[in-house]
Design a protein around this motif. Structure first.
Motif, PDB file in Angstrom:
ATOM      1  N   SER A  63      -4.370   3.706  -3.712  1.00 41.05           N
ATOM      2  CA  SER A  63      -3.077   3.424  -3.085  1.00 41.05           C
ATOM      3  C   SER A  63      -2.853   1.940  -2.832  1.00 41.05           C
ATOM      4  O   SER A  63      -1.734   1.495  -2.626  1.00 41.05           O
ATOM      5  N   ILE A  64      -3.933   1.156  -2.887  1.00 41.22           N
ATOM      6  CA  ILE A  64      -3.825  -0.265  -2.558  1.00 41.22           C
ATOM      7  C   ILE A  64      -3.268  -1.080  -3.721  1.00 41.22           C
ATOM      8  O   ILE A  64      -2.840  -2.204  -3.554  1.00 41.22           O
ATOM      9  N   ILE A 116       0.857  -1.185   0.000  1.00 47.60           N
ATOM     10  CA  ILE A 116       0.000   0.000   0.000  1.00 47.60           C
ATOM     11  C   ILE A 116       0.894   1.236   0.000  1.00 47.60           C
ATOM     12  O   ILE A 116       1.865   1.304   0.758  1.00 47.60           O
ATOM     13  N   CYS A 159      -2.460   6.688   0.603  1.00 52.40           N
ATOM     14  CA  CYS A 159      -3.485   6.069   1.457  1.00 52.40           C
ATOM     15  C   CYS A 159      -4.009   7.067   2.491  1.00 52.40           C
ATOM     16  O   CYS A 159      -3.233   7.797   3.101  1.00 52.40           O
ATOM     17  N   ILE A 160      -5.318   7.108   2.667  1.00 52.16           N
ATOM     18  CA  ILE A 160      -5.879   8.025   3.659  1.00 52.16           C
ATOM     19  C   ILE A 160      -6.282   7.308   4.951  1.00 52.16           C
ATOM     20  O   ILE A 160      -6.987   7.855   5.784  1.00 52.16           O
ATOM     21  N   ARG A 161      -5.865   6.057   5.103  1.00 52.01           N
ATOM     22  CA  ARG A 161      -6.136   5.311   6.354  1.00 52.01           C
ATOM     23  C   ARG A 161      -7.628   5.244   6.645  1.00 52.01           C
ATOM     24  O   ARG A 161      -8.075   5.563   7.750  1.00 52.01           O
ATOM     25  N   CYS A 162      -8.406   4.861   5.638  1.00 48.14           N
ATOM     26  CA  CYS A 162      -9.857   4.881   5.816  1.00 48.14           C
ATOM     27  C   CYS A 162     -10.390   3.534   6.297  1.00 48.14           C
ATOM     28  O   CYS A 162     -11.557   3.410   6.609  1.00 48.14           O
ATOM     29  N   ASN A 163      -9.561   2.516   6.289  1.00 48.27           N
ATOM     30  CA  ASN A 163      -9.923   1.193   6.796  1.00 48.27           C
ATOM     31  C   ASN A 163     -10.799   0.365   5.838  1.00 48.27           C
ATOM     32  O   ASN A 163     -11.159  -0.756   6.145  1.00 48.27           O
ATOM     33  N   TYR A 186      -1.301   1.552   6.900  1.00 50.09           N
ATOM     34  CA  TYR A 186      -2.020   0.323   6.558  1.00 50.09           C
ATOM     35  C   TYR A 186      -1.084  -0.562   5.744  1.00 50.09           C
ATOM     36  O   TYR A 186      -0.396  -0.066   4.849  1.00 50.09           O
TER      37      TYR A 186
HETATM   38  S1  SF4 Z   1      -8.755   1.330   1.355  1.00 45.22           S
HETATM   39 FE1  SF4 Z   1      -6.914   0.855   2.524  1.00 45.22          FE
HETATM   40  S2  SF4 Z   1      -5.232   1.375   1.116  1.00 45.22           S
HETATM   41 FE2  SF4 Z   1      -7.062   2.355   0.313  1.00 45.22          FE
HETATM   42  S3  SF4 Z   1      -6.993   4.385   1.197  1.00 45.22           S
HETATM   43 FE3  SF4 Z   1      -8.261   3.157   2.570  1.00 45.22          FE
HETATM   44  S4  SF4 Z   1      -6.836   2.402   4.137  1.00 45.22           S
HETATM   45 FE4  SF4 Z   1      -5.604   3.153   2.401  1.00 45.22          FE
END
Ligand code: SF4
Ligand code: FAD
Ligand code: SF4
Lengths: 430, 475
Positions: free
Chosen positions: A63-64, A15, A20-24, A42
């Motif tokens: 970003s993944i 990642i 990545c915005i750390r959105c989970n 992440y």
């Molecule tokens: S889905 Fe995962 S990799 Fe993508 S932005 Fe959210 S935390 Fe980051």
């Protein structure tokens, strides 16, 4: 082949911490809990992620979707990834080679990328073409005629229970890579599966950090109507892991648990998983299966379903072609049953890398030998290709397909894109 | 199973067809929703085909399907995450009991209030963003705005479904009222303050989606723990969509910063006037916008001490953020938490019962998450070699709710007198002049791949499409 896997190469899923915005979302989405995080980043566990791509489109940032070619032994650890502020650069071909193990070990790997492939990859880089990325050709859609697959009926938080109704060694006893054929019965619990799907098994107990073990995935080896036709059961092909990828002794948590199960024991099951590695139902479709070791499980499932269809007269002669690699004949799962299949039903090609007194042969070698037949199949829009087994075989196999296409005067970019778009090339390697 | 039936008038995965009364009630509400959308939804967009993400099922394969859709044809529907029949309540006084599928009588009023408040924020942001389409800095940004708009609309649907299904006549009336209040309306405003503020320009929009939609993330995450299972499942699914909204804010501000840093480096200047003259937004203005949106948003978490919060938690209606991952007893009786108050002109901390401080706990979780993201913005400046750093103001800065309401405080956390506040206000919060300047930059750029001069292009497109992809087809 385990020893030599150290020379193997994986596509490591990473990642990008800068985007990545750390959105989970990815952690909530991943069906096998491959994603974890701390306050900083992440990250993806290389040993758990199976490249199923379920997390790719839900991620809002993109970003993944990052992959790095890495020697298996040098895969970035979770701790390393958690400390990153940006993604490390791709290893150069020189670094990759330097990180690889001896040429001897590399040559021993039935499934590892052959030296020839490395040379090709290097040539590609030198001529400033983008490096070959076999994963890019893998389809994320099923064949058009596939049946509808159910997925994620049972999540890790709410697994279902299955009962062991069979467990026997399907390799010759006494050999290193002992592989078991396990039959699980679901009783009256709905657990519909199709050939090519996998299920997850949660081993009992906790890991070193006192967390419950995560589920390990196993491909279903039985056809859609059950290992025993008409019963709500599935079979698995599980190899006992007794040494790690470096060849050091280790007791694989889940594979040993499963191989040691007794008839009557119960297991916690999650899944089913997978909605693209599915077989075509169209009776004139051809299936080319390329596998090593336990990668034979989905191939057995598909072959058996076609066999049952043929017996009932509902089958119109689509071709079946199998390329199957193992170290020795004794270690090849289902060797006996395979031998008894009629030659006009399936075209079997076996590659053994360690038969004493014989030259080493890998699945890619056999594919090149059968180039004429494969080229004909590549030209036919009804052909479907399935690759399953160790991760390190994937690139070599797709490169072999590409070479076969090129030699036959086909434009690989066109053929490869069509295979992907039409759900006709499927890669499942682990 | 979880696959959504799109042939229905109201796509859903809740077997709506089996409950005729409910179906008719919702079908009665639907035209009002469409009228509302036509009246106050995105202006001038009726014929646009937008590259939208639509959920066709709630499993990983299905919930992010991309394609060009007319926004009015977007299928706002009712999607719940798959349930777990054996789910147990995992906090509060009912811990260990089975989660509720129906609303227990004694919690009815509180649950309704929670759902109405959450529901009220969703159409509010659509209303606040109504005019932004006309000043989008690029086609890519326009698409993102529209994606947010349709999903906010869907989140409204999610709450309306709960009201109709579980709260009878009262619920239907509340659902009606959701379409009658309007953001910023003198007589009938939205319930929460921040949702009556204007979103006058795109910098404000990015700050709003970064901070205020992050409030949404934390509220939804707390509701996703609820003992009332339908609420937990609905909000879980909403969370996955909410992520995109925060992305728009986080990456939007990053791109503004990247452009500003580029201009500063090209002109070798840190003079705000020169930066402005070059058509970029100076860092001081960005910091003031940040101060404003941050302080307004942390007010959304409510009073620092609240007996309602205690009741909501103890009765299992609303948990904490990541309740399941916390190691305490999940009952919280007899525990304490530190909150701020002003004593003799000084800011001091005091211990209060944890249960009463749960708003503050959630606010602090939010603050931690926000600050981490501001750190990522600073990386943009750091990489460009610009020494300035953005900071979040003190928690007590510019607060209107709770014990800190009305206290004059500098962004660093120093109590100031009225005179100093008046003198410095325009250094700390956006001034009329700042708004006028930012507004002067807002023009419409909608050619594929082109971007307004005050913002950088994104690193990558949506769903792996190129940045110059035709995200919106103008009809
Ligand atoms: S889905 Fe995962 S990799 Fe993508 S932005 Fe959210 S935390 Fe980051
Ligand atoms: C989609 C998918 C399908 C799969 N299908 C099958 C299948 O049909 N049959 C099957 O047997 N396995 C299959 N696997 C692999 C399986 O999920 C486990 O990884 C494997 O059983 C090892 O688990 P473990 O708990 O025993 O080892 P762990 O305790 O997880 O690992 C112990 C150590 O061994 C290493 N290790 C793990 N696997 C191997 C290996 N294969 N060879 C050498 N070292 C290893 C690990 O890196 C670690 O150092 C599949 C994996 C995926 C992702
Ligand atoms: S590719 Fe699949 S297994 Fe890997 S992290 Fe994503 S969802 Fe999980």
């Amino acid at each position: 082949m385990d020893m030599a896997v150290e020379a193997g190469v994986i596509k490591q899923h990473l990642i990008d911490p800068e985007i990545c915005i750390r959105c989970n979302t990815c952690e909530a989405t991943c069906p096998v809990n491959a994603i974890t995080h701390d306050d900083n980043n992440y990250v993806v566990r290389a040993d758990v992620c199976n490249g199923c791509m379920a997390c790719i489109s839900p991620c809002p940032t993109g970003s993944i979707d990052n992959w790095r070619t890495m020697p298996l032994v040098r895969a970035y650890t979770i701790e390393e990834q958690l400390s990153w502020e940006s993604l490390p650069a791709e290893l150069t071909p020189e670094e990759l080679e330097a990180a690889g193990v001896s040429a001897e070990a590399a040559g021993d790997a039935a499934a590892a990328v052959p030296a020839q492939t490395q040379a090709q990859a290097q040539a590609a880089v030198e001529s400033v073409e983008p490096a070959f990325n076999s994963a890019q050709y893998g389809a994320t859609v099923p064949p058009w005629s596939a049946a509808h697959a159910y997925t994620n009926l049972f999540a890790p938080k709410s697994p279902t229970t299955a009962t062991v109704v069979g467990n026997f060694n399907c390799t010759e006893a006494g050999f290193d890579s002992e592989t078991h054929h396990i039959v699980l019965d679901f009783g009256v619990v709905p657990f519909p599966v199709l050939e090519g799907q996998s299920i997850g098994i949660i081993p009992p107990g906790v890991d070193a950090t006192a967390k419950r073990h995560h589920a390990r995935q196993y491909s279903v080896a039985s056809p859609r109507n059950g290992e025993r036709p008409g019963y709500n059961n599935v079979s698995l092909t599980v190899k006992r892991v007794t040494e790690d990828h470096q060849g050091d002794p280790v007791r694989g948590v889940c594979s040993n648990y499963v191989c040691d199960l007794k008839v009557g024991d119960t297991v916690q099951v999650v899944g089913p998983f997978g909605s693209s590695f599915l077989m075509p139902n169209h009776p004139k479709s051809h299936i080319v299966m390329i596998c090593t070791g336990t990668g034979s499980a989905p191939m057995r499932a598909m072959t058996e379903w076609r066999r049952r269809l043929r017996k009932s007269g509902k089958f119109e002669g689509g071709k079946l072609m199998l390329f199957f690699g193992a170290r020795t004949q004794q270690e090849l799962p289902y060797f006996g049953p395979l031998q008894s299949l009629p030659k006009d039903f399936i075209d079997i090609n076996l590659a053994f890398s360690r038969t004493p007194g014989q030259p080493k042969r890998y699945v890619q070698d056999l594919m090149r030998e059968r180039a004429a037949d494969l080229a004909a199949l590549l030209k036919d829009g009804a052909s479907h290709f399935y690759v399953c087994g160790l991760k390190s075989m994937e690139e070599g196999v797709v490169l072999a397909l590409r070479d076969v296409a090129k030699e036959a005067g086909l434009d690989w970019d066109t053929v490869g894109a069509a295979l992907k778009r039409e759900g006709r090339l499927h890669l499942e390697t682990y | 199973m979880s696959t959504i039936n799109y042939s229905e008038k109201i796509p859903n995965n809740v077997n709506l067809g089996e409950d005729r009364t409910l179906q008719r009630a919702l079908e009665g509400w639907q035209p009002n929703f469409i009228n509302w959308w036509d009246d106050v939804g995105p202006e001038g967009s009726t014929n646009h085909e937008v590259y939208l993400r639509t959920a066709v099922s709630v499993d990983p394969q299905g919930w992010a399907q991309f394609g060009h859709v007319k926004m009015r044809d977007y299928r706002w529907g009712i999607f719940l995450n798959p349930g777990d029949a054996n789910r147990e309540i995992h906090f509060g006084d009912h811990k260990g009991e089975k989660a509720w599928q129906d609303v227990p009588g004694e919690h009815r009023a509180n649950l309704r209030r929670i759902i109405v408040t959450q529901g009220d924020t969703e159409p509010a942001s659509v209303e606040q963003q109504r005019h932004l389409g006309l000043t989008a800095p690029s086609m890519y940004d326009l698409r993102n705005l529209f994606q947010i708009n349709v999903e906010e609309g869907r989140h409204l649907w999610a709450m309306v479904y709960l009201l109709h299904k579980h709260f009878g006549r009262d619920g239907r009336e509340e659902a009606e009222a959701l379409l009658q209040r309007t953001s910023g309306d003198q007589d009938n405003p939205r319930i929460l303050g921040a949702f009556n503020e204007k979103t006058p320009d795109w910098l404000a929009f990015f700050m709003f989606t970064y901070f205020t939609d992050r409030d949404g993330k934390f509220q939804l995450a707390a509701l996703a723990e609820s003992a009332f299972d339908p609420l937990a499942r609905t909000t879980k699914f909403m969370l996955t969509e909410e992520a995109h909204h925060m992305f728009v804010g986080e990456s939007g501000v990053s791109r503004v910063l990247a452009r500003t840093a580029q201009v500063m480096n090209e002109l070798k200047t840190d003079d705000p006037q020169k930066v402005r003259a070059a058509g970029a937004i100076d860092l001081g203005t960005i910091q003031r916008y940040l101060n404003f949106h941050y302080s307004v948003t942390i007010d959304l978490f409510g009073a620092d001490q609240s007996s309602n919060a205690a009741i909501f938690y103890s009765s299992g209606l609303k948990g904490r953020y990541e309740e399941g991952k916390r190691g305490d007893d999940h009952v919280l009786k007899g525990q304490t938490y530190k909150v701020l108050e002003v004593k003799d002109g000084q800011l001091v901390e005091k211990d209060v019962p944890m249960l009463n401080a749960l708003n503050e706990v959630l606010r602090d979780d939010f603050i931690k998450d926000s600050v981490a993201g501001v750190g990522r913005w600073n990386k943009v400046l750091e990489k460009a070699g610009i020494p300035t750093r953005l900071t979040v103001p003190h928690k007590a800065f510019n607060r209107q709710i709770g014990a800190l309401a009305g206290i004059k405080m500098s962004p660093e956390g120093r109590v100031v007198n009225d005179m100093e506040w008046a003198a410095k206000r325009d250094e700390w919060l956006p001034s009329a002049e700042d708004f006028a300047f930012v507004a002067s930059l807002m023009g419409r750029v909608v050619e594929p791949g082109k971007f307004a001069g005050w913002i950088s292009p994104p690193v990558m497109g949506i769903n792996r499409q190129p940045v110059d992809f035709e995200y919106v087809r103008f009809g």
